[in-house]
Design an enzyme around this catalytic site. Structure first.
Site, PDB file in Angstrom:
ATOM      1  N   GLU A   1       3.999   8.396  -4.209  1.00  0.00           N
ATOM      2  CA  GLU A   1       4.886   7.697  -3.278  1.00  0.00           C
ATOM      3  C   GLU A   1       5.836   6.744  -3.992  1.00  0.00           C
ATOM      4  O   GLU A   1       6.445   5.881  -3.363  1.00  0.00           O
ATOM      5  CB  GLU A   1       4.061   6.943  -2.237  1.00  0.00           C
TER       6      GLU A   1
ATOM      7  N   GLU B   1       0.861  -1.170   0.000  1.00  0.00           N
ATOM      8  CA  GLU B   1       0.000   0.000   0.000  1.00  0.00           C
ATOM      9  C   GLU B   1       0.899   1.221   0.000  1.00  0.00           C
ATOM     10  O   GLU B   1       1.253   1.767   1.040  1.00  0.00           O
ATOM     11  CB  GLU B   1      -0.938  -0.022   1.219  1.00  0.00           C
TER      12      GLU B   1
END
Length: 744
Positions: free
Chosen positions: A206, A197
């Site tokens: 990210e 995740e």
């Protein structure tokens, strides 16, 4: 002794990336991991040097987080506990819809014993879900879970969670980036299942793409199973005068007549925002939006195969209403399992669920407010793009390894695409809006006029990064000599002033930009005469998202310049007043409350380290954290606004304290207190610049209670105390409810 530097992030981040995302976007501080070889050349130990900024000086220092000491806290001498408290890990783990979705998808995906790789493992929740799923298939020598978490303090916290759940022998933890893992050295074999995740509000920020690329190339088998399985991004055209103010200072100033020009014709975009998407709670601004199109699909990403680094798509959108498109609001839908029965979306609440996710489980609904995933806003420059009802709006969308961009051809795009070089100042959207706010500018202008009228001799030092006050002083006083410290803007601030000097009618001969902090101004005798005026907004470049009292750095700057201040120096602001209001904040409180059972796993060990604010023992205080309160979901004031403490800028910085008795004005559930600073600009108190919740452009400090209190009568009161430590710049807040108060 030899050492090597490991880069930022728990996943692979190429040095060529324009915007490297630190720690999957969940840790605000920077760090560098250093692996030191012992003298025997056979063993290694790991240290993390973590960057921490002093709120009073702006100086940054590298603190050492040792690998050893995994006892309580386990953060070493200087510790990362306070820094982990500012991350979104706690909010993420309190997102029960997210947790259920990953559990359901992992249980559907893992069909038997296999090697599972968890990249960016955090507290190890996904690793434990995978290990528990495999337990029902019996013991097997080939059943392995490898958890990769490069941020050492979080990795150490994960080990404590694993031990508390008796999972430490079932999961192998690596304090490395994923691109540092080597099959045959770290991993016994390539993994058959990837659970990860590493998604931010934009989806890619990210390092999702480079992480997946390396994993597919080096760490996973051919045709692996992945959780999540795929994702789709969506967008929608909106009209919003509020959003326009956040990026269009030029047209905002055109509606003013105060004579100060931060932008000007020919230099329309010399002060603006970075060209990127901005994460925002768009539900909170729904009343300020007009929807100009139906949602449209942008990009699809498959996690189960190697993604491309770049993509481009041509989009044609039929306008549903006539208006002026000021922004593209975007969100994503993630399909976590192969079948498509487990879906999570960050769509705003006004979006009707599409047919493909109506039957899916774990889709958030209106009550599932969270702060770790928001919508994103891509600003259309200038006054926007005019559209007519039923018009086809055609534009391109592109993505690289870390971000998605939109390219709309509007009439004003050319002037905003000019290259200003080092002259251009890029500030936060909220700062741009504040600089274009009529009331804010009028207040500062009134205060400066009063000061300049009272002070005949005018040698002025601007002690912060305020280009506005520098220009304003030069405009209002034709003989003032101005020294601007610009500790954050530095030379870029000087080049900006040179570019706009003619438009404001002053010569740079009267202005000296030092580009340094106040201690250097005083020690190096750079100020040749006594200072008559010392002014600040206060504003320090790069700290817009910090707690409001971090602008008390102005008080520290004033103190360091004490030796060069004249006896009758005028200091603006004259003082600061810490204000407080009791509030009901149910959504925010839920997102920050203590963790206990998360999908069957005990997470109570992480509460203190991650700064949990709810359900703590009464002797443990949670931290004050910065938020735009108006974006914090359901919010209700339960008291009036009271002064709590004053900061006297006429005198050098010192520790101080204050207290007040607050009576509740209405019943309700009190979750905590909102705090901010009102800046009293002059000695008479005629001009006050408030940074309270009524201002959408500045963050407040929120102190959540360890337990919410049920205010069942307006006869109840609470005593609040606060103290300011001048050595650290920190403010501590405590509260004591009256005996009539009943807990929830």
């Amino acid at each position: 002794m030899k050492s090597s530097l490991a880069g930022l992030g728990a996943a692979i981040y190429s040095s060529s990336l324009v915007r490297p995302p630190p720690f999957h976007g969940r840790v605000s501080a920077r760090f560098v991991a250093v692996r030191e070889m012992s003298t025997s050349c056979t063993s290694f130990s790991t240290r993390v040097f973590q960057l921490r900024r002093d709120p009073l000086t702006g100086d940054s220092e590298w603190i050492v987080v040792e690998e050893g000491g995994e006892g309580e806290g386990g953060e070493g001498k200087h510790g990362a506990k306070c820094l982990l408290a500012t991350t979104s890990y706690l909010d993420m783990l309190n997102d029960s819809c997210r947790n259920r979705a990953f559990r359901a998808a992992i249980e559907k995906t893992i069909k038997g014993p296999c090697h599972v790789l968890d990249i960016g493992a955090g507290t190890g929740l996904l690793s434990m879900l995978a290990a528990r799923t495999m337990e029902k298939f019996g013991e097997s020598s080939v059943a392995t879970v490898s958890a990769c978490e490069s941020y050492l303090p979080m990795g150490k916290l994960m080990r404590r969670v694993l031990r508390g759940n008796k999972m430490e022998k079932k999961i192998k933890v690596f304090h490395k980036r994923s691109d540092e893992l080597v099959v045959g050295v770290d991993l016994k074999s390539r993994a058959a299942v990837l659970v990860s995740e590493i998604l931010d509000s934009e989806l890619l920020g990210e390092g999702l793409i480079p992480t997946l690329q390396h994993a597919h190339d080096m760490l996973l088998i051919k045709n692996p199973q992945t959780v999540p399985y795929c994702a789709t991004t969506y967008g929608q055209l909106v009209e919003s005068p509020y959003l326009q103010k956040l990026q269009d200072l030029f047209h905002g100033e055109a509606n003013l007549s105060d004579g100060v020009h931060l932008t000007c014709p020919g230099l329309e975009g010399i002060m603006g925002i970075k060209k990127q998407q901005y994460a925002m709670h768009c539900d909170a601004m729904f009343n300020d939006l007009r929807l100009l199109s139906e949602p449209f699909k942008v990009f699809e990403f498959d996690f189960w195969k190697r993604p491309e680094s770049h993509g481009e798509i041509k989009i044609s959108v039929k306008a549903s209403s006539e208006g002026n498109a000021n922004a593209v609001i975007s969100w994503w839908v993630v399909q976590l399992d192969y079948e498509g029965s487990v879906v999570y979306t960050t769509a705003p609440r006004w979006i009707t669920r599409t047919d493909d996710i109506k039957e899916a489980t774990c889709v958030p609904d209106a009550k599932d407010w969270c702060d770790h995933w928001k919508q994103c806003v891509w600003f259309i420059p200038g006054p926007g793009l005019p559209v007519s009802k039923d018009e086809n709006v055609v534009f391109n969308a592109t993505h690289d390894e870390t971000k998605i961009s939109y390219h709309l051809k509007c009439d004003n795009s050319l002037i905003y695409s000019n290259t200003y070089g080092d002259c251009r100042l890029e500030l936060s959207p909220e700062r741009i809006a504040l600089y274009g706010d009529r009331d804010w500018r009028s207040g500062l202008m009134t205060a400066m006029r009063n000061i300049l009228h009272a002070q005949s001799s005018q040698f002025c030092v601007v002690a912060d990064d305020s280009v506005f006050l520098t220009i304003l002083t030069a405009c209002l006083s034709k003989n003032a000599t101005i020294v601007s410290s610009f500790p954050g803007l530095q030379e870029k601030g000087e080049k900006y002033l040179q570019a706009v000097a003619n438009a404001n009618g002053f010569s740079m001969d009267r202005i000296k930009v030092m580009g340094m902090r106040s201690p250097n101004l005083a020690k190096n005798n750079l100020i040749q005469r006594k200072v008559d005026l010392l002014v600040g907004e206060p504003f320090y470049y790069g700290t817009e998202g910090a707690l409001p009292w971090q602008n008390l750095r102005f008080w520290k700057e004033r103190t360091l310049l004490d030796s060069v201040l004249s006896e009758d120096v005028i200091v603006m602001p004259f003082k600061g007043v810490l204000k407080v209001c009791a509030m009901s904040l149910p959504d925010l409180w839920r997102s920050r409350c203590c963790l206990e059972n998360v999908e069957g796993f005990d997470h109570s060990v992480v509460n203190e380290t991650l700064g949990a604010c709810g359900n703590l023992p009464r002797m443990i205080e949670g931290p004050c954290l910065p938020y735009y309160v108006w974006q914090c979901g359901e919010v209700q004031e339960l008291s009036g606004v009271l002064p709590l403490m004053e900061f006297d800028f006429a005198n050098p910085i010192h520790s101080c304290s204050g207290k007040t008795k607050m009576w509740f004005s209405k019943p309700g559930l009190c979750h905590g207190f909102v705090l901010w600073i009102d800046w009293v600009m002059d000695e008479k108190g005629s001009v006050v610049m408030s940074a309270g919740p009524a201002s959408r452009y500045q963050k407040q400090g929120v102190k959540l209670l360890s337990q919410p209190f049920n205010v069942n009568t307006t006869d109840c009161f609470v005593e609040i105390e606060a103290s300011f430590d001048h050595s650290s710049g920190e403010i501590t807040v405590s509260s004591f409810f009256s005996p009539l108060q009943s807990g929830s």
